[in-house]
Design an enzyme around this catalytic site. Structure first.
Site, PDB file in Angstrom:
ATOM      1  N   CYS A   1       2.373   0.519  -8.911  1.00 34.51           N
ATOM      2  CA  CYS A   1       3.453   0.958  -8.030  1.00 34.51           C
ATOM      3  C   CYS A   1       4.701   1.231  -8.861  1.00 34.51           C
ATOM      4  CB  CYS A   1       3.725  -0.082  -6.956  1.00 34.51           C
ATOM      5  SG  CYS A   1       3.968  -1.726  -7.616  1.00 34.51           S
TER       6      CYS A   1
ATOM      7  N   GLU B   1       5.718  -3.526   0.905  1.00 34.10           N
ATOM      8  CA  GLU B   1       5.750  -3.210  -0.532  1.00 34.10           C
ATOM      9  C   GLU B   1       4.985  -1.911  -0.699  1.00 34.10           C
ATOM     10  OE1 GLU B   1       7.291  -4.762  -2.941  1.00 34.10           O
ATOM     11  OE2 GLU B   1       7.753  -6.725  -2.093  1.00 34.10           O
TER      12      GLU B   1
ATOM     13  N   GLY C   1       0.831  -1.205   0.000  1.00 33.95           N
ATOM     14  CA  GLY C   1       0.000   0.000   0.000  1.00 33.95           C
ATOM     15  C   GLY C   1       0.859   1.247   0.000  1.00 33.95           C
ATOM     16  N   SER C   2       0.243   2.354   0.383  1.00 36.83           N
ATOM     17  CA  SER C   2       0.922   3.644   0.329  1.00 36.83           C
ATOM     18  C   SER C   2       1.969   3.745   1.456  1.00 36.83           C
ATOM     19  CB  SER C   2      -0.102   4.755   0.486  1.00 36.83           C
ATOM     20  OG  SER C   2      -0.798   4.568   1.708  1.00 36.83           O
TER      21      SER C   2
END
Ligand code: NAD
Length: 509
Positions: A295, A261, A239-240
């Site tokens: 991403c 990640e 995620g962010s």
């Protein structure tokens, strides 16, 4: 829609499963709408704390059984899951495209990643290995082995609603772990469909419930419970950066393991020795693929002065040919953003960029009119900026490409390239072998992924995937990423009749 029926998605769908069994849920319902046309796809009843507890207990019991199966037997189950996913590739791809907006072609590629990682994991199940070392003591055997960790919690982002789960879950499974998956509430139906595909395989093999569990629920409720739960040995969080930082802090407090990640701010360096026939299409795919919501999306382009104007013109021309529309229409290159909030964030970032001195070279507007009624479609933007512009330093999860000029040596381009907090994917376009090798050397890219003459996105599952700096340092998918899902044990066996101590220490008693 036909694909919903084929996948067994109901209009009012429960969001909690422990394998093939679906549990009643008591959390609030969420309405799932498509960013493609704004239509309601269905509702999902989310899980709450009580369902969480049931899932965790079931998972713990399942682990005691699953860990005792030989790894190749576990691999055989994953092989069968891979075969089943092949049967559902088209409908699952269609659902992903319709639910979160990536073009069908890319959604099918995402399902292919699930298939590929199942194949990889099936083979890996026969190759999990430790190492044998020579002991300094006579008649001693000395080796390292790996054991399963236990329950692995997988928290995933909306943009790869099934592939990221598969990268984690099937590798963890052949390692002997059981998994609990909390998908993004922005794409819960794709996760539910994946669970419905694998459930029957578990049942056909008489496996207990709890090996692969799914909990659709709020990040602040289910996600938070997972982060804080000492029964979960590893949290794999995708995620962010802000959400990942929070996850890392909470899990670290209980000294648990994380695999992070997080966001990227990926750049391509285009040197004066680049082959533009390769570079331009790679840049466009990298920047507008998944509407800039990968991403690994190409966000920054660092271009040598000598070819800057040529690239700029070629990109402006190429962007005019990007067809934007329904993700289910195979003629379109780009679909909508995931929701209206993402479209608003795109506009806010461009406003900030202009205020900070950036100049619009192409696009940057919301699209309206026929086919764009959902309010989630935008025209991808090309901006001319300086690398240290504050908005350029952030990951805006949208199709915004920043053009940055360098005039001198490659070292200047590399400094600009590395001059951000994130470190996921990177690329250089050059036909000059010295430039390519310097980029790949310790003086070059500081990212987890470095490519030459291909773009930043579209990784293969065979390598370890992940990035450095604020991207979090985690590695998942191929290569030896499996080691993260296991605990390492160093073993010494004395098969002699003496008791020699290490380091020659004497202890006579
Ligand atoms: P997000 O951070 O908003 O959400 C990610 C997940 O975290 C969701 O499932 C969400 O519900 C959950 N979450 C939120 N708050 C939580 C909390 N307090 N506790 C536990 N879980 C919580 O990210 P997003 O918008 O879904 O995805 C986009 C981001 O993901 C981008 O930054 C992108 O770069 C990143 N991403 C990274 C990779 C990678 O491999 N590095 C892959 C895909 C996406």
């Amino acid at each position: 829609m036909e694909f919903l029926k084929t996948l067994g998605i109901e209009a009012h769908q429960a969001g909690c499963a422990t394998g093939s069994a679906w549990n009643d849920t008591t959390g609030e319902s969420i309405e799932v709408t498509s960013p493609a046309d704004g239509a309601k796809i269905g509702t999902v009843r989310q899980a709450a704390e009580s369902e969480y507890e049931t899932v965790l207990k079931t998972a713990r019991e399942a682990f005691l059984h699953w860990r005792s199966l030989p790894a190749p037997h576990r691999g055989e189950i994953i092989r069968q899951i891979g075969l089943r996913v092949r049967d559902y590739k088209e409908p699952l791809g269609s659902l992903i495209a319709y639910e979160m907006g990536k073009p069908l072609e890319e959604a099918l590629g995402e399902v292919q990643e699930m298939i590929d990682i199942c194949d990889f994991a099936a083979g890996l199940s026969r190759m999990l290995s430790g190492s044998t070392l020579y002991s300094e003591r006579p008649r001693h055997r000395f080796y390292e082995q790996y054991h399963p960790l236990g329950i692995v919690g997988i928290i995933t982002a909306f943009n790869f609603p099934v592939a990221v789960w598969a990268w984690n879950a099937v590798i963890a499974a052949v390692c002997g772990d059981v998994t609990v998956w909390k998908p993004s509430s922005k794409a819960p139906l794709s996760a539910i469909a994946a669970q419905k595909i694998l459930g029957p395989v578990l049942k056909e093999n008489d496996l207990p419930e709890g090996i692969f569990s799914l909990l659709v629920g709020r990040g602040s409720v289910i996600g938070e419970a997972m982060l804080q739960d000492p029964r979960i040995s590893l949290i794999s969080f995708t995620g962010s950066v802000p959400a990942g930082r929070h996850a890392a802090e909470v899990v670290a407090r209980r000294l648990g393991k994380t695999l992070l990640e997080l966001g990227g701010n990926n750049a391509i360096i285009v040197t004066e020795h680049a082959n533009l026939e390769l570079a331009v299409p790679a840049i466009v795919f990298g920047a507008v693929g998944t509407s800039g919501q990968r991403c690994t999306t190409t966000r920054r382009l660092i271009i040598h002065d000598a070819i800057y104007d040529r690239i700029k013109e070629a990109l402006q021309k190429a962007y005019q040919t990007v067809r934007i529309g329904s993700p289910l229409d195979p003629r379109n290159h780009m679909g909508p953003l995931v929701d209206r909030e993402a479209a608003a964030a795109f506009t806010r970032a461009l406003d900030a960029c202009r205020q900070q001195g950036g100049r619009v070279l192409f696009g940057g507007t919301g699209l309206t009119g026929k086919g764009y009624e959902s309010g989630c479609y935008v025209s991808p933007a090309i901006m001319e900026v300086l690398n240290d512009t504050p908005i350029v330093q952030e990951e805006t999860f949208a199709p915004i490409l920043y053009l940055i000029r360098y005039a001198g040596e490659l070292s200047e381009a590399i400094a600009l390239h590395n001059g951000v907090r994130q470190g996921l994917s990177s690329a250089i376009f050059t036909d000059n072998v010295q430039e390519a090798e310097v980029f790949l050397s310790q003086e070059g890219s500081d990212c987890g992924i470095a490519n030459v003459n291909i773009g930043t996105s579209g990784a293969e599952i065979g390598g370890a995937f992940g990035g450095e700096k604020e991207t979090g340092g985690g590695r998942e998918a191929g290569s030896d990423a499996w080691k993260t899902y296991m605990r390492r044990q160093t073993v010494t066996i004395n098969y002699g009749t003496e008791l020699p101590l290490a380091q020659g220490i004497r202890f006579d008693i």
